[in-house]
Scaffold this motif. Structure first.
Motif, PDB file in Angstrom:
ATOM      1  N   GLU A  88      33.060  26.169 159.461  1.00  0.00           N
ATOM      2  CA  GLU A  88      32.098  27.193 159.869  1.00  0.00           C
ATOM      3  C   GLU A  88      31.638  27.066 161.329  1.00  0.00           C
ATOM      4  O   GLU A  88      31.623  28.052 162.068  1.00  0.00           O
ATOM      5  CB  GLU A  88      30.882  27.097 158.938  1.00  0.00           C
ATOM      6  N   ASP A 125      30.716  26.162 153.629  1.00  0.00           N
ATOM      7  CA  ASP A 125      30.323  27.468 153.087  1.00  0.00           C
ATOM      8  C   ASP A 125      31.383  28.200 152.251  1.00  0.00           C
ATOM      9  O   ASP A 125      31.260  28.375 151.057  1.00  0.00           O
ATOM     10  CB  ASP A 125      29.921  28.415 154.221  1.00  0.00           C
ATOM     11  N   CYS A 197      26.471  20.318 155.385  1.00  0.00           N
ATOM     12  CA  CYS A 197      25.077  20.433 155.822  1.00  0.00           C
ATOM     13  C   CYS A 197      24.117  19.797 154.806  1.00  0.00           C
ATOM     14  O   CYS A 197      24.207  20.069 153.602  1.00  0.00           O
ATOM     15  CB  CYS A 197      24.679  21.897 155.988  1.00  0.00           C
ATOM     16  N   GLY A 201      21.613  25.055 153.555  1.00  0.00           N
ATOM     17  CA  GLY A 201      22.389  26.069 154.267  1.00  0.00           C
ATOM     18  C   GLY A 201      23.373  26.703 153.306  1.00  0.00           C
ATOM     19  O   GLY A 201      23.255  26.559 152.074  1.00  0.00           O
ATOM     20  N   THR A 202      24.358  27.361 153.841  1.00  0.00           N
ATOM     21  CA  THR A 202      25.289  28.068 152.972  1.00  0.00           C
ATOM     22  C   THR A 202      26.137  27.101 152.145  1.00  0.00           C
ATOM     23  O   THR A 202      26.471  27.393 150.995  1.00  0.00           O
ATOM     24  CB  THR A 202      26.180  28.999 153.804  1.00  0.00           C
ATOM     25  N   ASN A 275      24.008  34.259 152.985  1.00  0.00           N
ATOM     26  CA  ASN A 275      25.453  34.430 152.792  1.00  0.00           C
ATOM     27  C   ASN A 275      25.823  34.465 151.312  1.00  0.00           C
ATOM     28  O   ASN A 275      26.895  34.951 150.945  1.00  0.00           O
ATOM     29  CB  ASN A 275      26.214  33.296 153.486  1.00  0.00           C
ATOM     30  N   GLN A 486      23.714  35.563 159.176  1.00  0.00           N
ATOM     31  CA  GLN A 486      23.103  34.473 159.923  1.00  0.00           C
ATOM     32  C   GLN A 486      23.273  33.189 159.140  1.00  0.00           C
ATOM     33  O   GLN A 486      23.549  33.205 157.940  1.00  0.00           O
ATOM     34  CB  GLN A 486      21.642  34.733 160.256  1.00  0.00           C
ATOM     35  N   THR A 489      20.991  28.040 157.388  1.00  0.00           N
ATOM     36  CA  THR A 489      20.033  27.022 157.822  1.00  0.00           C
ATOM     37  C   THR A 489      18.969  27.598 158.740  1.00  0.00           C
ATOM     38  O   THR A 489      18.117  26.869 159.237  1.00  0.00           O
ATOM     39  CB  THR A 489      20.766  25.898 158.577  1.00  0.00           C
TER      40      THR A 489
HETATM   41  C1  LIG Z   1      26.830  26.367 161.757  1.00  0.00           C
HETATM   42  C2  LIG Z   1      27.186  26.532 160.330  1.00  0.00           C
HETATM   43  C3  LIG Z   1      26.034  27.023 159.485  1.00  0.00           C
HETATM   44  C4  LIG Z   1      25.033  25.915 159.367  1.00  0.00           C
HETATM   45  O1  LIG Z   1      25.478  28.115 160.098  1.00  0.00           O
HETATM   46  C5  LIG Z   1      26.497  27.532 158.154  1.00  0.00           C
HETATM   47  O2  LIG Z   1      27.259  26.601 157.573  1.00  0.00           O
HETATM   48  C6  LIG Z   1      25.392  28.047 157.244  1.00  0.00           C
HETATM   49  O3  LIG Z   1      24.649  27.274 156.665  1.00  0.00           O
HETATM   50  O4  LIG Z   1      25.321  29.271 157.099  1.00  0.00           O
END
Ligand SMILES: CC[C@@](C)(O)[C@@H](O)C(=O)O
Length: 588
Positions: A88, A125, A197, A201-202, A275, A486, A489
């Protein structure tokens, strides 16, 4: 139970001994014997998502060894194969373009090779939805093994979470509070070990959703990547998939509408990524399950935020795991009647049974349903003349933002703002600090050309930072709106995933800088206050330009993808179902 597996069509096919010889011989060159392949045991694929350019999932290169042990001990034959990588943070122009590519690649592998069941190795993600989408298309027995989040990041005595630390660091950089070196130090501190992450986050969201759907063993998703339990989970997952193959437990018996509604509820309670909206839609559609736009409001919006994890809360993944992980959140939801938990899961038990005794012992991390962190924390769905569909993540709306925009006396839940419109993120970066735009607290930052077709792929760009001058004055967030996505996180209360996007003539194509945008959370509307005749006149200007395709896949992607509202699926792929029953022709 002994049954005839689809792999036996390759390896044990008396009608085609000529072909069987060809299929068998090359596996011997790494030491597998024909007897093993002809033993009638299931061939278990391990879909390997880890590699040097997928660092979030790289732990799976090690975990696969324990998966293999589990498969062998339970009487299966493991066969590991690589997936198209997805990373990502690093993939340009966006990793989103690879979700459908990885999906398609996995469908081809599972269909065209002698595989009877598969372990899906998830993490970053889109590595989760892409693989579940493929498992749904095949309807081949499948189980999810999450790689797990990184350990918690620490710096100067404070927790630093993935992504969240970057967005905060950018703002501090803009305000002149830190220098470049400190910014990089913060970034490094947020990533202390193997794993994805450590925030919600996603990545953590999608792994939690896989667990909520019932596609992984109980407690799988939150175990940090380096913990011993992660290796043990890999072993148990390997053992379990053999039983799923033997009993022919298909994803279609697990991925039901009830399961997806529980995923929507769970996503709200954990403060999950925006997401999740498109990925849940995509997985559901590939599973042949109808999830409607209204379901997000009807089942998700009223759900309270229970999990105190960044970006909606304070803590990170290690504490989430110690607090009981996803089952402890779902236990709370189950006790309060929010789940449809009498449904099958890969454990062989119902979700209800999986959740027995899973109450948390850490009420600072997982708050009680009766006294949650926030009420009504699910996504808010909006529509109007700017788009038919967009969402807002209410769990990240700060008190400061609420006071400034949503709690004005006499106009609760409603605000009007002057639009500043950017065509893609290069335009945003170039002009955001231009004093001529005169951006102040009464502005809404709008970005277009960031959706599946415009970008292409839909990029994480809607959480636009205010101009440096405003940040220096203490304005952390302005309202933002766009047809992109977006980061999960991010703590930006953006209006995003707007569909249809500007590139296909959605309403965002016709907004101009200086227009007034009115957002009304009471009625679920977002409109530009521009009369119809003027909008018609602007249509004569044509759709705002967006970049040409740079690679063959970008062009193919654009010609096959749908809008985010419906999951940004490769639409033609939805015609294909139950492919595991469609045995391909011989190849020679
Ligand atoms: C930069 C990658 C992130 C952190 O944006 C993505 O993995 C999310 O959590 O959506």
């Amino acid at each position: 139970m002994t049954r005839r597996y689809r792999s036996q069509d390759w390896f044990d096919n008396p009608d085609h001994i000529d072909m069987t010889a060809l299929y068998l011989e090359r596996f011997m060159n790494y030491g597998i014997t024909p007897d093993e392949l002809r033993s009638g045991k299931p061939i278990i694929g391990i879909a390997q998502s880890g590699s040097d350019i997928s660092p979030c999932n790289r732990i799976h290169l090690d975990l696969a060894k324990r998966v293999r042990d589990g498969i062998r001990d339970a009487g299966g034959i493991p066969m590991e194969f690589p997936l198209h990588p997805i990373f990502e943070n690093c993939r340009r122009p966006t990793a989103a373009i690879d979700r459908n590519l990885a999906y398609m690649g996995l469908v081809e592998i599972l269909h065209g090779y002698p595989i009877d069941a598969v372990v899906l190795t998830t993490g970053c993600d889109k590595t989760t939805p892409s693989q579940l989408m493929a498992a749904a298309t095949l309807d081949l027995p499948a189980i999810v093994l999450s790689g797990g989040p990184m350990l918690d990041g620490w710096l100067d005595g404070e927790l630093v979470g993935s992504g969240a630390a970057i967005w905060k660091g950018r703002r501090r950089l803009a305000a002149g509070e830190i220098d470049n070196e400190k910014f990089l130090e913060i970034a490094a501190a947020s990533a202390p070990s193997a794993g994805h992450c450590n925030t919600m986050g996603t990545a953590s969201t999608m792994n939690a959703i896989a667990e909520a759907l019932g596609m992984s063993l109980t407690g799988c998703s939150a175990i940090p990547a380096p913990y011993r339990e992660r290796g043990q989970m890999a072993y148990e997952t390997g053992r379990r998939i053999v039983a799923l193959a033997e009993q022919d437990v298909r994803p279609s018996s697990i991925l039901t509408r009830e399961a997806f509604l529980d995923a929507i509820v769970t996503n709200a309670a954990i403060g999950g990524s925006t997401n999740a909206q498109q990925h849940i839609m995509a997985m559901a559609r590939h599973a042949g399950v109808e999830i409607h736009t209204e379901d997000w409001m009807k089942y998700g919006h009223d759900v309270p935020l229970l999990l105190n994890m960044q970006p909606s809360g304070k803590y990170l993944g290690e504490r989430f795991h110690r607090a009981g992980g996803v089952p402890a959140v779902m236990w709370e939801l189950e006790q309060n009647g929010l789940l449809r938990s009498d449904r099958a899961t890969v454990t062989g038990k119902t979700m209800k049974e999986n959740l027995v005794g899973k109450e948390t012992n850490d009420r600072e991390m997982i708050w009680p349903f009766a006294a949650p962190l926030k009420e009504k924390a699910g996504f808010f769905v909006l529509s109007g003349n700017l788009f038919d569909f967009a969402i807002m993540k209410t769990s990240v709306i700060s008190d400061e933002f609420r006071a400034r925009y949503l709690s004005r006396p006499g106009s609760e839940g409603v605000f009007e703002a002057r639009a500043i419109v950017f065509d893609g993120s290069d335009d945003y970066h170039k002009r955001i600090n231009d004093p001529a735009l005169d951006i102040d607290e009464d502005c809404i930052l709008v970005i277009r050309g960031a959706g599946p077709i415009g970008w292409p792929g839909s990029a994480e760009v809607v959480n636009m930072q205010p101009p440096d001058a405003l940040i220096k004055r203490g304005v952390k967030n302005l309202p933002t709106l766009g047809d992109g996505r977006q980061s999960g996180t991010s703590d930006s209360p953006s209006i995003l995933n707007a569909s249809p996007e500007s590139a296909v003539g959605g309403g965002l194509a016709w907004i101009r800088t200086g227009d007034t945008v009115r957002v009304d959370l009471n009625n679920g509307t977002a409109n530009m206050l521009v009369d119809e005749a003027e909008i018609e006149r602007r249509k004569g200007d044509g759709i705002p330009a967006f970049p040409a395709s740079q690679t063959p896949w970008q062009q193919i992607y654009r010609s096959t993808v749908g809008q985010m509202q419906s999951g940004a699926c490769m639409e033609l792929a939805l015609e294909y179902r139950n492919l595991r029953d469609v045995v391909p022709r011989h190849n020679h």
